[in-house]
Design a protein around this motif. Sequence first.
Motif, PDB file in Angstrom:
ATOM      1  N   UNK A 120       6.580 -13.626  -9.113  1.00 11.96           N
ATOM      2  CA  UNK A 120       5.429 -12.784  -8.813  1.00 11.96           C
ATOM      3  C   UNK A 120       5.759 -11.603  -7.919  1.00 11.96           C
ATOM      4  N   UNK A 121       4.869 -11.356  -6.961  1.00  7.99           N
ATOM      5  CA  UNK A 121       5.016 -10.197  -6.082  1.00  7.99           C
ATOM      6  C   UNK A 121       6.295 -10.271  -5.260  1.00  7.99           C
ATOM      7  N   UNK A 122       6.674 -11.493  -4.862  1.00 12.27           N
ATOM      8  CA  UNK A 122       7.893 -11.635  -4.060  1.00 12.27           C
ATOM      9  C   UNK A 122       9.120 -11.200  -4.856  1.00 12.27           C
ATOM     10  N   UNK A 123       9.142 -11.499  -6.152  1.00 14.47           N
ATOM     11  CA  UNK A 123      10.267 -11.063  -6.983  1.00 14.47           C
ATOM     12  C   UNK A 123      10.280  -9.534  -7.106  1.00 14.47           C
ATOM     13  N   UNK A 124       9.108  -8.942  -7.269  1.00 14.60           N
ATOM     14  CA  UNK A 124       9.028  -7.481  -7.352  1.00 14.60           C
ATOM     15  C   UNK A 124       9.570  -6.838  -6.081  1.00 14.60           C
ATOM     16  N   UNK A 125       9.217  -7.400  -4.921  1.00 12.26           N
ATOM     17  CA  UNK A 125       9.696  -6.856  -3.659  1.00 12.26           C
ATOM     18  C   UNK A 125      11.206  -6.996  -3.537  1.00 12.26           C
ATOM     19  N   UNK A 126      11.751  -8.106  -4.025  1.00 18.65           N
ATOM     20  CA  UNK A 126      13.203  -8.282  -4.032  1.00 18.65           C
ATOM     21  C   UNK A 126      13.871  -7.163  -4.818  1.00 18.65           C
ATOM     22  N   UNK A 127      13.326  -6.871  -5.997  1.00 18.96           N
ATOM     23  CA  UNK A 127      13.892  -5.817  -6.842  1.00 18.96           C
ATOM     24  C   UNK A 127      13.760  -4.455  -6.178  1.00 18.96           C
ATOM     25  N   UNK A 128      12.623  -4.217  -5.530  1.00 20.43           N
ATOM     26  CA  UNK A 128      12.387  -2.940  -4.863  1.00 20.43           C
ATOM     27  C   UNK A 128      13.411  -2.691  -3.761  1.00 20.43           C
TER      28      UNK A 128
END
Length: 254
Positions: A120-128
């Motif tokens: 979810x959002x945590x994965x998106x933040x990791x990628x960012x």
Amino acid sequence: MTGYPLEHGAEAPGSETIVLLHGGTVASWSWQPQVEGMPDRHVLTPDLPGFGSRSGEEWHSLDRTADDVAEIIRSRARGGSAHVIGLSLGGLVAVHLMARHPALIRSCLISGAPVTGIHGAARFLNTLQLRLWDRAWYWKAQAKAFGLPADAVDLFVDNGLGIRADNAARVFADVNRGGCPDSLGDYRGPLLAVAGGKESRLVRRGFPELRSRLPQTLTWIAPGMHHVWSIENVGLFNRMVLGWVDHRTVPEPD
């Protein structure tokens, strides 16, 4: 980058070896407060491939890194086995070490390890984060978020800038994917899985999976602690490690 020494307490009499495996935005130097708090212990603090003194090497996978740590234990640990303590990424490496080399581990303690992956959002933040990897201000902001003491910030920033972005991308892919190895049940020794009370719930969501694979798993929530609490509360973290290694207990908080 010059690495933190691998071996500490070589002259400590009768001390079983403790191996400390660092997280994914630091290196072995981050264990200095633990080494100083355990002067009578034989401790190994390896840099994982791609980090610290090994920043020029490639990160291949959690399995390959577990094999790398296994060789260090065979060659440098007393009696060829050790108590393994892993924080964050180091905790995931420890899970794979339990699966691939169970005979080398006297006991295992993992903290902040998202064993079922990041979603979810945590994965998106990791990628960012990868887009900001070469920005000093990003690493300074990370240091503040982790609550690092002022005298550790410059070292943290230099270390972070020294981690190759391609290695970081492979690490993030492994961490995001998560999953327990099929052979994890071959490990029969003690396991303590810990989450900080104020860190992401993704960590404690992995506890049922660990218990299903390893029924001997004990779990503990470190009250009020964030992700990198080995630095946030050195005394409590050290008491946890020594209590677990010596007596298989967890500490009462201060």
